[in-house]
Design a protein around this motif. Sequence first.
Motif, PDB file in Angstrom:
ATOM      1  N   GLN A   1      -3.077  -4.217   3.320  1.00 47.54           N
ATOM      2  CA  GLN A   1      -4.064  -4.762   2.388  1.00 47.54           C
ATOM      3  C   GLN A   1      -5.381  -4.003   2.518  1.00 47.54           C
TER       4      GLN A   1
ATOM      5  N   ASN B   1      -4.562 -11.130  -1.222  1.00 42.70           N
ATOM      6  CA  ASN B   1      -3.476 -10.201  -0.904  1.00 42.70           C
ATOM      7  C   ASN B   1      -2.471 -10.034  -2.042  1.00 42.70           C
TER       8      ASN B   1
ATOM      9  N   THR C   1      -0.951  -6.430  -2.821  1.00 41.57           N
ATOM     10  CA  THR C   1       0.000  -6.041  -1.785  1.00 41.57           C
ATOM     11  C   THR C   1       1.276  -6.865  -1.887  1.00 41.57           C
ATOM     12  N   GLU C   2       1.136  -8.162  -2.083  1.00 39.02           N
ATOM     13  CA  GLU C   2       2.307  -9.038  -2.201  1.00 39.02           C
ATOM     14  C   GLU C   2       3.184  -8.618  -3.369  1.00 39.02           C
TER      15      GLU C   2
ATOM     16  N   GLY D   1       4.301  -5.935   4.515  1.00 35.51           N
ATOM     17  CA  GLY D   1       2.865  -5.976   4.282  1.00 35.51           C
ATOM     18  C   GLY D   1       2.078  -6.364   5.512  1.00 35.51           C
TER      19      GLY D   1
ATOM     20  N   PHE E   1       5.129 -10.240   4.703  1.00 41.29           N
ATOM     21  CA  PHE E   1       4.025  -9.805   5.568  1.00 41.29           C
ATOM     22  C   PHE E   1       4.419  -9.971   7.034  1.00 41.29           C
TER      23      PHE E   1
END
Length: 279
Positions: free
Chosen positions: A58, A66, A69-70, A82, A103
């Motif tokens: 991130q 986020n 990125t997600e 992530g 993540f």
Amino acid sequence: MTLNLPSAACNAHCHVFGPRSRFPYAAGATFVPKEDAPKEALYALNDSLDLTRCVVVQSSCHGFDNSATEDALASRPGAYRGIALLPTDVPDAELQRLHAAGFRGVRFNFMGHLGRHAPIEDVLALAARFAPLGWHLQIHGDPSLLTDLAPALRRCPTPVVIDHIGRIDAALGLDQPDFKALLKLMADQRFWVKVSGMDRITRLGPPYADAQAFARTLVSEFADRVLWGNDWPHPNHAGPMPDEQQLLDLVAEIAPSQAAREALLVHNPERLYQFGDTP
């Protein structure tokens, strides 16, 4: 030296920016990209380099949101992981949700240009909460951090990943105090280091001969706790933009044996980022 890239190789450090029309940049962000760097561009780059696994970190330009990125992880489930940016008081339910989204850690910036720093004791308290998920703490900071925060970081209940060779100055040589401090940290089995960022610590420019010595030393001495990434799209980069193929080819210089390359690019990221696990 020719790079024989192993299968399931991982780019363990890169970012996505925007697109701002869908994922606006954070109000008051200390860094705002001049151009978007969407997931499609990242996929195309990794695919062209035969990097089939990836860790998207991130970016501070999106702050604690986020979502960009997600979204990059969602399109390549299982193959992309992530690293989040989070406030230290993030609810446990959000940690669980992010884990399900792919993540596997939280990054904290201690670089002066990236704004206010979270108190280290609050960071460690958060690490204790995400430890049951198998996550790790990722630290990006000025070289002095390796000395100043070392006692606290040694109390971390999770693995600790140091970004970009500790951001040391390659011009100061292998005997410099900052690099010795990094080696001292790495003697503790909970610490890992990314041998990304040779283009950031060099004072000679490509092919970063001065920086290669540091990365080669770390790969040689801590073969089971080193990671590599290209840092695309190179945020806040002060020098000429690196050539992506050259960055990857330099893995052959810092990890001369096939066994070392497989550890650096496959086995170590597989273990730390839980590739192969669900999700």
